[in-house]
Design a protein around this motif. Sequence first.
Motif, PDB file in Angstrom:
ATOM      1  N   SER A 222       1.055  -4.234   2.961  1.00  0.00           N
ATOM      2  CA  SER A 222       0.013  -4.052   3.964  1.00  0.00           C
ATOM      3  C   SER A 222       0.077  -2.655   4.559  1.00  0.00           C
ATOM      4  CB  SER A 222       0.164  -5.105   5.071  1.00  0.00           C
ATOM      5  OG  SER A 222      -0.786  -4.891   6.101  1.00  0.00           O
ATOM      6  N   LEU A 223       1.282  -2.236   4.925  1.00  0.00           N
ATOM      7  CA  LEU A 223       1.466  -0.900   5.487  1.00  0.00           C
ATOM      8  C   LEU A 223       1.136   0.165   4.453  1.00  0.00           C
ATOM      9  CD1 LEU A 223       2.457   0.903   7.786  1.00  0.00           C
ATOM     10  CD2 LEU A 223       4.782   0.640   6.892  1.00  0.00           C
ATOM     11  N   SER A 224       1.574  -0.055   3.223  1.00  0.00           N
ATOM     12  CA  SER A 224       1.327   0.905   2.156  1.00  0.00           C
ATOM     13  C   SER A 224      -0.164   1.094   1.900  1.00  0.00           C
ATOM     14  CB  SER A 224       2.014   0.438   0.871  1.00  0.00           C
ATOM     15  OG  SER A 224       1.643   1.250  -0.228  1.00  0.00           O
ATOM     16  N   ASN A 225      -0.891   0.005   1.836  1.00  0.00           N
ATOM     17  CA  ASN A 225      -2.335   0.089   1.577  1.00  0.00           C
ATOM     18  C   ASN A 225      -3.067   0.831   2.691  1.00  0.00           C
ATOM     19  OD1 ASN A 225      -2.095  -1.290  -0.843  1.00  0.00           O
ATOM     20  ND2 ASN A 225      -2.493  -3.295   0.083  1.00  0.00           N
ATOM     21  N   GLN A 226      -2.629   0.617   3.922  1.00  0.00           N
ATOM     22  CA  GLN A 226      -3.245   1.315   5.055  1.00  0.00           C
ATOM     23  C   GLN A 226      -3.014   2.823   4.961  1.00  0.00           C
ATOM     24  OE1 GLN A 226      -2.016  -0.342   8.861  1.00  0.00           O
ATOM     25  NE2 GLN A 226      -2.130  -2.428   8.067  1.00  0.00           N
ATOM     26  N   GLU A 227      -1.778   3.206   4.683  1.00  0.00           N
ATOM     27  CA  GLU A 227      -1.448   4.630   4.612  1.00  0.00           C
ATOM     28  C   GLU A 227      -2.105   5.293   3.409  1.00  0.00           C
ATOM     29  OE1 GLU A 227       0.128   6.370   6.959  1.00  0.00           O
ATOM     30  OE2 GLU A 227       0.018   4.471   8.059  1.00  0.00           O
ATOM     31  N   TYR A 228      -2.184   4.569   2.318  1.00  0.00           N
ATOM     32  CA  TYR A 228      -2.819   5.121   1.117  1.00  0.00           C
ATOM     33  C   TYR A 228      -4.311   5.346   1.354  1.00  0.00           C
ATOM     34  CZ  TYR A 228      -4.502   5.428  -3.704  1.00  0.00           C
ATOM     35  OH  TYR A 228      -5.116   5.828  -4.863  1.00  0.00           O
ATOM     36  N   ALA A 229      -4.959   4.390   2.013  1.00  0.00           N
ATOM     37  CA  ALA A 229      -6.385   4.526   2.316  1.00  0.00           C
ATOM     38  C   ALA A 229      -6.635   5.733   3.217  1.00  0.00           C
ATOM     39  CB  ALA A 229      -6.904   3.254   2.980  1.00  0.00           C
ATOM     40  N   LYS A 230      -5.739   5.954   4.186  1.00  0.00           N
ATOM     41  CA  LYS A 230      -5.870   7.113   5.078  1.00  0.00           C
ATOM     42  C   LYS A 230      -5.737   8.407   4.292  1.00  0.00           C
ATOM     43  CE  LYS A 230      -3.986   4.903   9.254  1.00  0.00           C
ATOM     44  NZ  LYS A 230      -2.841   4.912  10.209  1.00  0.00           N
ATOM     45  N   PHE A 231      -4.761   8.444   3.392  1.00  0.00           N
ATOM     46  CA  PHE A 231      -4.544   9.669   2.616  1.00  0.00           C
ATOM     47  C   PHE A 231      -5.748   9.975   1.739  1.00  0.00           C
ATOM     48  CE2 PHE A 231      -3.399  11.787  -1.313  1.00  0.00           C
ATOM     49  CZ  PHE A 231      -2.734  12.917  -0.841  1.00  0.00           C
ATOM     50  N   MET A 232      -6.238   8.973   1.006  1.00  0.00           N
ATOM     51  CA  MET A 232      -7.338   9.208   0.083  1.00  0.00           C
ATOM     52  C   MET A 232      -8.633   9.530   0.817  1.00  0.00           C
ATOM     53  SD  MET A 232      -6.039   9.232  -2.859  1.00  0.00           S
ATOM     54  CE  MET A 232      -7.631   9.517  -3.650  1.00  0.00           C
ATOM     55  N   ALA A 233      -8.758   9.080   2.067  1.00  0.00           N
ATOM     56  CA  ALA A 233      -9.964   9.382   2.841  1.00  0.00           C
ATOM     57  C   ALA A 233     -10.025  10.864   3.190  1.00  0.00           C
ATOM     58  CB  ALA A 233      -9.989   8.551   4.120  1.00  0.00           C
ATOM     59  N   SER A 234      -8.864  11.515   3.297  1.00  0.00           N
ATOM     60  CA  SER A 234      -8.829  12.931   3.651  1.00  0.00           C
ATOM     61  C   SER A 234      -8.583  13.843   2.448  1.00  0.00           C
ATOM     62  CB  SER A 234      -7.735  13.180   4.699  1.00  0.00           C
ATOM     63  OG  SER A 234      -6.461  12.821   4.189  1.00  0.00           O
ATOM     64  N   ALA A 235      -8.101  13.282   1.356  1.00  0.00           N
ATOM     65  CA  ALA A 235      -7.794  14.082   0.167  1.00  0.00           C
ATOM     66  C   ALA A 235      -9.069  14.410  -0.604  1.00  0.00           C
ATOM     67  CB  ALA A 235      -6.822  13.328  -0.731  1.00  0.00           C
TER      68      ALA A 235
ATOM     69  N   MET B   1       3.001   5.001  -3.764  1.00  0.00           N
ATOM     70  CA  MET B   1       3.157   4.083  -2.646  1.00  0.00           C
ATOM     71  C   MET B   1       3.603   2.723  -3.183  1.00  0.00           C
ATOM     72  SD  MET B   1       2.244   5.881   0.010  1.00  0.00           S
ATOM     73  CE  MET B   1       1.767   4.739   1.330  1.00  0.00           C
ATOM     74  N   PRO B   2       4.329   1.949  -2.385  1.00  0.00           N
ATOM     75  CA  PRO B   2       4.655   0.584  -2.807  1.00  0.00           C
ATOM     76  C   PRO B   2       3.382  -0.159  -3.205  1.00  0.00           C
ATOM     77  CG  PRO B   2       5.865   1.142  -0.826  1.00  0.00           C
ATOM     78  CD  PRO B   2       4.893   2.271  -1.057  1.00  0.00           C
ATOM     79  N   GLY B   3       3.452  -0.888  -4.283  1.00  0.00           N
ATOM     80  CA  GLY B   3       2.262  -1.594  -4.769  1.00  0.00           C
ATOM     81  C   GLY B   3       1.567  -0.887  -5.911  1.00  0.00           C
ATOM     82  N   GLY B   4       2.036   0.337  -6.243  1.00  0.00           N
ATOM     83  CA  GLY B   4       1.502   1.000  -7.423  1.00  0.00           C
ATOM     84  C   GLY B   4       0.358   1.959  -7.203  1.00  0.00           C
ATOM     85  N   LYS B   5       0.205   2.491  -6.004  1.00  0.00           N
ATOM     86  CA  LYS B   5      -0.827   3.494  -5.727  1.00  0.00           C
ATOM     87  C   LYS B   5      -0.206   4.873  -5.937  1.00  0.00           C
ATOM     88  CE  LYS B   5      -3.971   0.487  -4.361  1.00  0.00           C
ATOM     89  NZ  LYS B   5      -3.253  -0.756  -4.702  1.00  0.00           N
ATOM     90  N   ILE B   6      -0.645   5.562  -7.005  1.00  0.00           N
ATOM     91  CA  ILE B   6      -0.008   6.812  -7.410  1.00  0.00           C
ATOM     92  C   ILE B   6      -0.985   7.976  -7.306  1.00  0.00           C
ATOM     93  CG2 ILE B   6       1.046   8.048  -9.348  1.00  0.00           C
ATOM     94  CD1 ILE B   6       2.227   5.406 -10.252  1.00  0.00           C
ATOM     95  N   VAL B   7      -0.490   9.076  -6.757  1.00  0.00           N
ATOM     96  CA  VAL B   7      -1.290  10.288  -6.596  1.00  0.00           C
ATOM     97  C   VAL B   7      -0.563  11.445  -7.276  1.00  0.00           C
ATOM     98  CG1 VAL B   7      -2.208  11.978  -4.961  1.00  0.00           C
ATOM     99  CG2 VAL B   7      -2.355   9.530  -4.444  1.00  0.00           C
ATOM    100  N   VAL B   8      -1.302  12.186  -8.083  1.00  0.00           N
ATOM    101  CA  VAL B   8      -0.777  13.392  -8.731  1.00  0.00           C
ATOM    102  C   VAL B   8      -1.541  14.589  -8.189  1.00  0.00           C
ATOM    103  CG1 VAL B   8      -0.453  14.608 -10.925  1.00  0.00           C
ATOM    104  CG2 VAL B   8      -0.178  12.120 -10.830  1.00  0.00           C
ATOM    105  N   TYR B   9      -0.823  15.645  -7.828  1.00  0.00           N
ATOM    106  CA  TYR B   9      -1.461  16.876  -7.365  1.00  0.00           C
ATOM    107  C   TYR B   9      -1.739  17.771  -8.573  1.00  0.00           C
ATOM    108  CZ  TYR B   9       0.200  15.605  -2.641  1.00  0.00           C
ATOM    109  OH  TYR B   9       0.435  14.964  -1.447  1.00  0.00           O
TER     110      TYR B   9
END
Length: 300
Positions: free
Chosen positions: A42-55, A111-119
């Motif tokens: 739950s925490l991971s999904n929230q933080e991931y959504a925040k990151f992708m909203a600004s990325a 992120m936990p749960g398999g949300k992966i970001v590559v720069y």
Amino acid sequence: MKIKYFLMVAVVALMTACGTTSKVPLTGRTHRISVSDGQLLSLSNQEYAKFMASAKRSTDAKNTAMVQQVGRNLANAVETYLRNNGYANEINNFKWEFNLVQDKQANAFCMPGGKIVVYEGLLPYSQDEAGLAIVLGHEIAHAVAKHSAEQMTTKMNQQVGTNILGTVLNSAVGNGVGDIASQVAGGYFSFRNLKYSRDNESEADYMGLIFAAMAGYDPARAVGFWERMAEGSNSNRSELLSSHPSDARRIQNIKGWLPEAQKYYRDSSSNRVLHTEPSSSSKTTSVRGISNSNRSNKRR
């Protein structure tokens, strides 16, 4: 004083007894986690959504497709391995997503749960699909090994223990002794946690190497990738003061693990579906840099 001391011991013992003990896939290392999968996801999904909203997502369609394809190949191999080796229940924790974002940093995260970001800044170092598989395998390994939950549990336990120590000493001795002791303990734990982090990174390096091989990517490409990363690094910081192993140590470790990883690579070339543990007679049982009291002392 004795009553308060025993109370402190009892609370700390109760605190450390909470949680679930489990084994990390591939390495067999045992760890205790007191954060539930549901809480962490739950925490991971929230933080991931925040990151992708600004990325800013990459506009390079070819590289974006490469990241997603390599990621999916690895995820499929990892899920097959988990299913065939008694970890099928863990698969439900993963909702894989692979994104390439516009950023010049040579970095990636999972992120936990398999949300992966590559720069995008990482691609000149990974160079191609095989190099990228080394990176994504490492990031996926963090999620599979539940390193975030493990480190969160460690810090929670340390914080509770530090607070108890300060309270008891302030009550028994006074004069702010407990506050000073808490600060000293906090500084020690911060330093000690660097080693925990380095151990987790080494474990992810090993697991990621195997995962890449399972997915059909040559694990030997990891050496060239880390050599390029070392050439591009400007850091002279001591490994002792870092949360990550030095590039030189990583390269040394990887070279030691390659004979084992190549076995999975050969298997994946002839059989892309079945990924299981090698027989006990051929499996490497020691992973340098990873603490595991249950692992045999046999070395290759």
